[in-house]
Write a protein that holds these residues in place. Structure first.
Motif, PDB file in Angstrom:
ATOM      1  N   ARG A 296      40.001  60.755  15.973  1.00 32.44           N
ATOM      2  CA  ARG A 296      38.657  61.102  15.505  1.00 32.44           C
ATOM      3  C   ARG A 296      37.697  59.927  15.606  1.00 32.44           C
ATOM      4  O   ARG A 296      36.513  60.092  15.949  1.00 32.44           O
TER       5      ARG A 296
ATOM      6  N   VAL B 241      42.765  78.635  16.058  1.00 29.15           N
ATOM      7  CA  VAL B 241      42.118  77.969  17.177  1.00 29.15           C
ATOM      8  C   VAL B 241      42.203  78.913  18.376  1.00 29.15           C
ATOM      9  O   VAL B 241      43.246  79.525  18.642  1.00 29.15           O
TER      10      VAL B 241
ATOM     11  N   CYS C  93      43.707  67.932  16.916  1.00 25.73           N
ATOM     12  CA  CYS C  93      42.633  68.011  15.928  1.00 25.73           C
ATOM     13  C   CYS C  93      42.654  66.729  15.110  1.00 25.73           C
ATOM     14  O   CYS C  93      43.620  66.473  14.376  1.00 25.73           O
ATOM     15  N   ASN C  94      41.605  65.913  15.261  1.00 24.01           N
ATOM     16  CA  ASN C  94      41.530  64.611  14.584  1.00 24.01           C
ATOM     17  C   ASN C  94      42.774  63.769  14.823  1.00 24.01           C
ATOM     18  O   ASN C  94      43.271  63.074  13.934  1.00 24.01           O
TER      19      ASN C  94
ATOM     20  N   LEU D 145      48.260  69.807  17.940  1.00 28.49           N
ATOM     21  CA  LEU D 145      48.247  71.204  17.507  1.00 28.49           C
ATOM     22  C   LEU D 145      49.160  72.071  18.340  1.00 28.49           C
ATOM     23  O   LEU D 145      49.956  72.842  17.802  1.00 28.49           O
TER      24      LEU D 145
ATOM     25  N   LEU E  40      46.568  77.813  12.663  1.00 26.25           N
ATOM     26  CA  LEU E  40      46.864  76.424  12.331  1.00 26.25           C
ATOM     27  C   LEU E  40      47.800  76.358  11.127  1.00 26.25           C
ATOM     28  O   LEU E  40      47.697  77.157  10.188  1.00 26.25           O
TER      29      LEU E  40
ATOM     30  N   GLN F  43      44.283  67.998   8.135  1.00 28.30           N
ATOM     31  CA  GLN F  43      43.655  66.960   8.953  1.00 28.30           C
ATOM     32  C   GLN F  43      42.133  67.127   9.008  1.00 28.30           C
ATOM     33  O   GLN F  43      41.414  66.187   9.365  1.00 28.30           O
ATOM     34  N   ILE F  44      41.643  68.308   8.664  1.00 29.13           N
ATOM     35  CA  ILE F  44      40.203  68.562   8.700  1.00 29.13           C
ATOM     36  C   ILE F  44      39.530  67.834   7.535  1.00 29.13           C
ATOM     37  O   ILE F  44      40.047  67.816   6.420  1.00 29.13           O
TER      38      ILE F  44
ATOM     39  N   ASN G   4      34.495  66.266  12.775  1.00 31.09           N
ATOM     40  CA  ASN G   4      35.874  66.463  13.207  1.00 31.09           C
ATOM     41  C   ASN G   4      35.890  66.548  14.733  1.00 31.09           C
ATOM     42  O   ASN G   4      34.884  66.922  15.353  1.00 31.09           O
TER      43      ASN G   4
ATOM     44  N   LEU H 267      37.988  68.024  18.094  1.00 30.62           N
ATOM     45  CA  LEU H 267      39.009  68.762  18.844  1.00 30.62           C
ATOM     46  C   LEU H 267      39.123  68.095  20.198  1.00 30.62           C
ATOM     47  O   LEU H 267      38.135  68.033  20.962  1.00 30.62           O
TER      48      LEU H 267
END
Length: 237
Positions: free
Chosen positions: A129, A182, A194-195, A199, A213, A220-221, A226, A228
């Motif tokens: 990220r 997703v 993701c970050n 995934l 997810l 992680q969000i 954020n 992807l």
């Protein structure tokens, strides 16, 4: 003998007709009372569909679109009925908790989305990220052959591509107790993060797919920015 038989039949027939008239008069005199009595009977549960004696869908109340139907065990069966009238969608059955709210727009939406991309390997940590992607090229998603099967907006003509998409989340706590998916499509090979959290990996996927997810991935969000990140490879075609 014949005259007497005829007289007896006429008399019997008149008695039957008179008895019927008397019965109708009696019934009509009590119709209002009986109707008012029956109108107060409102079943609390209705069977919408009976598949087997042990499997049936039931509804509580007299309105279809106030809640979801239930199984005989009392567990909710989340089914929604939708009607399209003159291009407008109307929900006539089921609750409203299945409404899908996108956290980020899709490429075919009117808003669309933009992302940073590179055809060359950008170095270690490119999926994190906090990675600095200010020097990357920027393009509108999706990426691919402009005249290909899937509607792409930015040309991808190399074998490899690295894409970073920034997604802003205002209230992470609002995601609790919700299923997060997703949505992706890639031809030929995809690795998605993701970050910085891995995934999924997918092979030849020329049609759009969705994957839920895990709780670990949702954790992680963060509130705010954020990322992807996706590595894609085109092996040919």
């Amino acid at each position: 003998m014949e005259i007497r038989t005829h007289i007896r039949l006429v008399v019997a027939w008149r008695i039957i007709v008179i008895s019927g008239i008397i019965s109708l008069i009696y019934a009509c005199s009590y119709s209002e009372e009986k109707i008012s009595h029956l109108s107060g009977i409102v079943p609390s549960r209705h069977t919408l569909l009976a598949v087997t004696p042990s499997l049936s869908l039931q509804l509580t109340g007299d309105t279809l679109n106030k809640s979801y139907p239930q199984l005989r065990t009392g567990k909710a069966f989340p089914i929604t009925g939708i009607l399209r009238v003159d291009g407008i969608l109307y929900r006539f059955m089921g609750g409203d908790s299945l409404r899908i709210s996108p956290l980020a727009s899709l490429s075919e939406d009117t808003v669309g989305w933009t992302g940073k991309y590179s055809f060359l390997f950008p170095g270690k940590g490119w999926e994190q990220r906090r990675y600095d992607d200010s020097w990357w090229s920027e393009g509108k998603g999706a990426f691919g052959p402009v005249k290909g099967y899937y509607p792409a907006h930015t040309l991808w003509g190399a074998e490899n591509i690295y894409v970073r998409r920034h997604v802003k989340v205002d209230k992470k706590d609002a995601l609790r107790n919700h299923k997060i998916y997703v949505r992706y499509v890639c031809d030929d090979w995809l690795k998605l993060f993701c970050n910085g959290k891995h995934l999924l990996e997918s092979g030849f996927t020329h049609q759009t797919k969705c994957q839920r997810l895990t709780d670990e991935a949702i954790n992680q969000i963060v509130d705010g920015d954020n990322v992807l990140a996706a590595y894609c490879r085109n092996t040919g075609g």
